[in-house]
Motif scaffolding. Structure first.
Motif, mmCIF file in Angstrom:
data_model
loop_
_atom_site.group_PDB
_atom_site.id
_atom_site.type_symbol
_atom_site.label_atom_id
_atom_site.label_comp_id
_atom_site.label_asym_id
_atom_site.label_seq_id
_atom_site.Cartn_x
_atom_site.Cartn_y
_atom_site.Cartn_z
ATOM 1 N N ASP A 123 15.193 2.765 9.326
ATOM 2 C CA ASP A 123 14.689 2.998 10.673
ATOM 3 C C ASP A 123 13.653 1.904 10.913
ATOM 4 O O ASP A 123 12.569 1.970 10.340
ATOM 5 N N GLY A 180 8.507 12.680 1.280
ATOM 6 C CA GLY A 180 7.616 11.978 2.221
ATOM 7 C C GLY A 180 8.236 11.853 3.599
ATOM 8 O O GLY A 180 7.557 11.976 4.619
ATOM 9 N N THR A 181 9.563 11.620 3.638
ATOM 10 C CA THR A 181 10.240 11.514 4.930
ATOM 11 C C THR A 181 10.244 12.879 5.622
ATOM 12 O O THR A 181 10.006 12.972 6.832
ATOM 13 N N ILE A 222 7.070 0.596 7.147
ATOM 14 C CA ILE A 222 8.415 1.182 7.190
ATOM 15 C C ILE A 222 8.403 2.461 8.028
ATOM 16 O O ILE A 222 9.108 3.411 7.734
ATOM 17 N N THR A 224 16.486 0.253 3.045
ATOM 18 C CA THR A 224 15.038 0.103 3.279
ATOM 19 C C THR A 224 14.408 -0.818 2.232
ATOM 20 O O THR A 224 13.613 -1.707 2.557
ATOM 21 N N ARG A 252 6.653 17.693 -0.082
ATOM 22 C CA ARG A 252 6.364 16.634 -1.069
ATOM 23 C C ARG A 252 6.583 17.135 -2.486
ATOM 24 O O ARG A 252 7.045 16.403 -3.356
ATOM 25 N N GLY A 280 7.692 3.376 -1.765
ATOM 26 C CA GLY A 280 6.807 2.267 -2.137
ATOM 27 C C GLY A 280 7.121 1.759 -3.532
ATOM 28 O O GLY A 280 7.176 0.542 -3.769
ATOM 29 N N TYR A 310 0.851 -1.202 0.000
ATOM 30 C CA TYR A 310 0.000 0.000 0.000
ATOM 31 C C TYR A 310 0.884 1.249 0.000
ATOM 32 O O TYR A 310 1.885 1.298 0.703
ATOM 33 N N LYS A 327 -2.391 6.572 -10.605
ATOM 34 C CA LYS A 327 -0.992 6.261 -10.271
ATOM 35 C C LYS A 327 -0.823 4.785 -9.926
ATOM 36 O O LYS A 327 0.160 4.155 -10.312
ATOM 37 N N GLU A 363 8.205 6.167 13.380
ATOM 38 C CA GLU A 363 7.536 7.076 14.316
ATOM 39 C C GLU A 363 7.276 6.381 15.656
ATOM 40 O O GLU A 363 6.578 5.359 15.715
ATOM 41 N N TYR A 384 17.863 4.548 2.010
ATOM 42 C CA TYR A 384 16.738 4.065 1.183
ATOM 43 C C TYR A 384 17.103 2.747 0.502
ATOM 44 O O TYR A 384 16.257 1.874 0.338
#
Ligand SMILES: NC(=O)c1ccc[n+]([C@@H]2O[C@H](COP(=O)([O-])OP(=O)(O)OC[C@H]3O[C@@H](n4cnc5c(N)ncnc54)[C@H](OP(=O)(O)O)[C@@H]3O)[C@@H](O)[C@H]2O)c1
Length: 345
Positions: free
Chosen positions: A125, A159-160, A94, A301, A259, A13, A6, A36, A97, A298
């Motif tokens: 993270d 986004g980060t 991912i 990740t 963004r 993603g 998602y 998208k 927080e 990344y």
């Protein structure tokens, strides 16, 4: 094993979706934007599914595992986790927080009862630091204090940055006596030797303040990032700005700007940069330190999240709240591409 990714058309993603398809995983790409989501799924030759998070429950038929890449996770984890618990679907994300980790840890029993695992933080993270924390705990099981440090060149995606803005008014965070304790951002500084001599580092509210406690049981945890002195000054003065960020319209405006203006690191940067991770555990009498070198954040990740999908697919016994290290062991990070052995002192 079918996995639904998602937020598949976001910066991270999409990279994970491409890697999962390259590795031959059975994936369905999902997100809230039909054009998208379908466009990317068409390019990669896989199925797609378009839905807003509030409708997630009715779209998980035939899905074994969800990998949520849509952040900030403070907005997206809860509805997706509810849908996963209701449908018996494993949940991975991912996030980095702290409040999200804590909220998912509280759902441990619900996840056990639903026979699924909740495994957040399967990106940079917290995979390397979490595995390092568990490794240090294995070396010194009597440890009562844990300090972790990260030295990264630090390119980030929009986004980060938007997620960091989401959290900035919460300030800094450490763990003391097992409880989370907030403090002004950048309150603590210390030199850390990542293998090339002492480097200036400043405390930061990274996810490990939450997760390392569940991975090791150690009750005092601090996490540091290397930062030049001007960045430390900015962190400290951010306490004057944070009341502004508590105003929803100001925060939303800055997030939209982040963004729109910030693109994630290029492939060249992802392949070039290296990150050093350091940890120290002590019981008051004995102190052990270990270090680790990894690929760019990344790049790691993408590998860590895709590898987790592969492992969840073959290990159906994993249930309840998990951290990367409790799920796959401290050596998990060493199985990722380009990660060197732990260096123990
Ligand atoms: N743990 C780690 O080390 C690590 C590494 C990389 C990224 N991250 C985190 O992962 C998240 C994504 O990063 P990114 O760089 O990929 O950001 P991005 O490019 O902005 O992508 C975010 C994705 O999430 C979707 N999304 C956001 N809010 C949503 C909502 N409420 N409902 C449905 N979809 C939503 C977006 O869809 P729309 O475009 O439709 O809004 C987009 O597809 C961030 O929180 C970032 O901090 C963590």
């Amino acid at each position: 094993m079918t996995a639904l990714i998602y937020g598949a058309y976001g910066y991270t993603g999409e990279l994970i979706a491409r890697e999962a398809v390259d590795r031959g995983l059975d994936v369905v790409l999902a997100g809230r934007n039909g054009t998208k989501t379908r466009g990317l799924a068409f390019q990669l030759g896989v199925d797609s599914c378009v839905f807003p998070l509030k409708d997630a429950r009715s779209h998980l038929d035939g899905i074994d595992t969800v990998l949520n890449c849509a952040g900030p996770f403070s907005k997206t984890a809860d509805p997706m986790v509810e849908a996963c618990l209701a449908t018996g679907t494993h949940y991975l994300d991912i996030t980095g927080e702290i409040p999200v980790f804590e909220a998912l840890a509280e759902r441990d029993r619900d996840a056990e009862e639903a026979d699924v695992c909740l495994l957040p933080g399967i990106g940079f993270d917290v995979v390397p630091t979490d595995c390092l924390a568990a490794h240090l705990h294995d070396r010194l099981p009597s440890a009562t204090q844990l300090r972790l440090g990260i030295d990264t060149p630090g390119s980030v995606s929009g986004g980060t940055l938007a997620t960091a803005l989401d959290q900035v008014d919460a300030g800094g965070m450490i763990r003391r006596g097992g409880a989370l304790k907030s403090e002004p951002p950048g309150s603590r500084t210390r030199p850390i030797d990542f293998g090339t001599g002492p480097t200036h580092a400043v405390s930061a509210p990274m996810g490990d303040v939450s997760t390392a406690y569940y991975s090791t049981g150690i009750e005092t945890i601090e996490v540091y990032l290397t930062a030049p002195e001007y960045a430390e000054y900015l962190l400290r003065t951010s306490s004057y700005v944070s009341p502004l960020l508590a105003i929803p319209t100001v925060k939303r405006g800055l997030q939209a700007l982040a963004r729109a203006l910030v693109t994630g690191p290029s492939e060249r940067v992802r392949q070039r940069d290296r990150v050093s991770v350091w940890g120290e555990a002590t019981d008051g009498d004995r102190t052990v330190t270990s270090r680790l070198e990894t690929p760019e954040t990344y790049a790691l990740t993408i590998d860590a999240a895709t590898t987790a999908l592969e492992r969840i697919g073959s290990d159906t016994d994993l249930t309840g709240y998990q951290t990367p290290a409790t799920a796959f062991g401290p050596a998990y990070v060493l199985d990722l591409d380009g990660v060197e052995e732990f260096v123990d002192e």
